[in-house]
Scaffold this active site. Sequence first.
Site, PDB file in Angstrom:
ATOM      1  N   ALA A  98     -39.882  45.020 -57.466  1.00 27.35           N
ATOM      2  CA  ALA A  98     -40.994  44.829 -56.454  1.00 27.35           C
ATOM      3  C   ALA A  98     -42.379  44.728 -57.208  1.00 27.35           C
ATOM      4  CB  ALA A  98     -40.860  46.197 -55.450  1.00 27.35           C
ATOM      5  N   TYR A 126     -42.917  55.856 -66.578  1.00 27.19           N
ATOM      6  CA  TYR A 126     -43.661  56.798 -65.527  1.00 27.19           C
ATOM      7  C   TYR A 126     -42.771  57.980 -65.083  1.00 27.19           C
ATOM      8  CZ  TYR A 126     -41.991  54.655 -61.236  1.00 27.19           C
ATOM      9  OH  TYR A 126     -41.010  54.091 -60.100  1.00 27.19           O
ATOM     10  N   GLU A 127     -41.246  57.746 -65.185  1.00 23.13           N
ATOM     11  CA  GLU A 127     -40.609  58.949 -64.626  1.00 23.13           C
ATOM     12  C   GLU A 127     -40.559  60.128 -65.724  1.00 23.13           C
ATOM     13  OE1 GLU A 127     -36.674  57.849 -62.774  1.00 23.13           O
ATOM     14  OE2 GLU A 127     -37.323  55.961 -63.531  1.00 23.13           O
ATOM     15  N   SER A 158     -36.732  48.423 -56.675  1.00 18.21           N
ATOM     16  CA  SER A 158     -36.914  49.267 -55.492  1.00 18.21           C
ATOM     17  C   SER A 158     -36.713  48.283 -54.065  1.00 18.21           C
ATOM     18  CB  SER A 158     -38.484  49.577 -55.227  1.00 18.21           C
ATOM     19  OG  SER A 158     -38.902  50.358 -56.335  1.00 18.21           O
ATOM     20  N   HIS A 210     -45.830  53.647 -51.409  1.00 17.79           N
ATOM     21  CA  HIS A 210     -44.324  53.280 -51.651  1.00 17.79           C
ATOM     22  C   HIS A 210     -43.518  52.728 -50.321  1.00 17.79           C
ATOM     23  CE1 HIS A 210     -40.835  53.018 -54.177  1.00 17.79           C
ATOM     24  NE2 HIS A 210     -40.091  53.911 -53.549  1.00 17.79           N
ATOM     25  N   MET A 248     -44.521  48.090 -62.033  1.00 20.12           N
ATOM     26  CA  MET A 248     -44.501  48.985 -62.896  1.00 20.12           C
ATOM     27  C   MET A 248     -43.208  49.018 -63.872  1.00 20.12           C
ATOM     28  SD  MET A 248     -45.581  52.147 -60.245  1.00 20.12           S
ATOM     29  CE  MET A 248     -47.272  51.544 -58.838  1.00 20.12           C
ATOM     30  N   SER A 249     -42.577  47.990 -63.883  1.00 20.10           N
ATOM     31  CA  SER A 249     -41.175  47.989 -64.391  1.00 20.10           C
ATOM     32  C   SER A 249     -40.853  46.715 -65.423  1.00 20.10           C
ATOM     33  CB  SER A 249     -40.119  48.074 -63.585  1.00 20.10           C
ATOM     34  OG  SER A 249     -39.854  47.001 -62.719  1.00 20.10           O
ATOM     35  N   HIS A 296     -37.989  54.162 -65.653  1.00 17.61           N
ATOM     36  CA  HIS A 296     -39.431  53.830 -65.713  1.00 17.61           C
ATOM     37  C   HIS A 296     -39.963  54.620 -66.772  1.00 17.61           C
ATOM     38  CE1 HIS A 296     -38.189  52.546 -61.820  1.00 17.61           C
ATOM     39  NE2 HIS A 296     -38.960  51.466 -61.920  1.00 17.61           N
ATOM     40  N   HIS A 337     -33.938  54.126 -55.261  1.00 13.70           N
ATOM     41  CA  HIS A 337     -33.316  53.827 -56.262  1.00 13.70           C
ATOM     42  C   HIS A 337     -31.707  54.486 -56.387  1.00 13.70           C
ATOM     43  CE1 HIS A 337     -35.858  51.369 -59.231  1.00 13.70           C
ATOM     44  NE2 HIS A 337     -36.625  51.670 -57.950  1.00 13.70           N
ATOM     45  N   ASN A 349     -46.460  43.645 -51.231  1.00 12.38           N
ATOM     46  CA  ASN A 349     -47.611  43.923 -50.941  1.00 12.38           C
ATOM     47  C   ASN A 349     -48.924  43.194 -51.627  1.00 12.38           C
ATOM     48  OD1 ASN A 349     -46.744  46.201 -52.999  1.00 12.38           O
ATOM     49  ND2 ASN A 349     -48.871  45.688 -53.131  1.00 12.38           N
TER      50      ASN A 349
END
Length: 272
Positions: free
Chosen positions: A113, A85-86, A30, A247, A211-212, A83, A61, A235
Site C-alpha cells: 500500500a 518500524y515494528e 496491507s 491506517h 513504509m516497506s 518492517h 497482516h 490515499n
Amino acid sequence: MDLYERAEKIKNFLAEKISYTPQAAVVLGSGLGSFAEEIEADFEIPYSDIEGFPVSTVPGHKGRLIFGKTGGKNIVAMQGRFHFYEGCSAQDISLPVRVFQLLGIKNYIVTNAAGAVNFSYKPGDLMIINDHIGLFCPSVLTGENDERFGTRFPSMSHAYSRSLIEIAHKAAQNTKTDVQEGVYCYCKGPMFETPAEILFLRAVGADAAGMSTVPEVVTAVHAGMNVLGISCITNMAAGILDQPLTHAEVMETGKAVEKKFSAYMKEIISLI
Ligand code: HPA
C-alpha cells in the site's frame, strides 16, 4: 545461529512439505491479503508455527505462508510482511527472502500500500514500480556480507526486472486494468510523512511513498532474483488533501480494490 543457518533450517522444513519449486514468491501488503483466496492451497502455515520465523504485528497482516497454485503456476504467498518500524531486525526482514532464495525461487513479486506523491494518481490506482528511492533509511545489507547469499556491493541499476515490468503491462491490457508506472520511495514510518516531506519527495522524483518493500527488494536483488513490485495507491500522500491520514483509510482502499487487484495479480502470474 547465523542468518544462513537459520534460513537453511526453515528451507529444509518447508521443502519437506512441498514437491515443487514455486515459480514465484508473492508478498501481499496491507489490505491486499485477500489475493490468498485465489490460491488453491497445498500447504498453509502461520508464521508462528515455523520455528525461527519472525511474526508480523501490523493489523491487516495475517502472518501466513501459503504454497499452492494460481494462474496455472505453483507459487508461495506471504500474507503479511516485516518492517523496520515494528522493531524487526534486518535479519528478520530479509529472512523470508533468504528462505525463498535457498528454495531456488527465481521470481520475487512484492505488493504494498502506498500514498500518491504524484498529483495525477488517485486512490485505487495500481502502480508498477520501475525504481525506488531508499536513501533515507538504513540498508538491510548493513553488516558482514555472507558471500553464500550474494556479493558485497550489488548493483541496483536494474533492481526491477524490465521483462517482469513488460509482463505486468501485458497483464494490465489482458484484464483491462489501468496501471501507472513510477518510482516508490521508502519512508521510515510508522508515522505518515509530513506535507513538507512529500513536497521534497516529489521534487526528487518519487511518485509514491510507502513504509516497506525496499529492504526486501534489496535482499532479493542481492540474491539474484527477478523482482516485480506493484503498489496499490490507497490515499493521496500528506498535504495533498486537507485531511489527516489514517491506517483505516489505507485498509479501506485495499478492500475496495481487492477484486481488481486479485484478478490482475493472477494474470501476471499466469504470464510468468
Ligand atoms: N505514506 C507512507 N506509507 C503509506 C502511505 C502513505 O501515504 N499510504 C499507505 N502506506
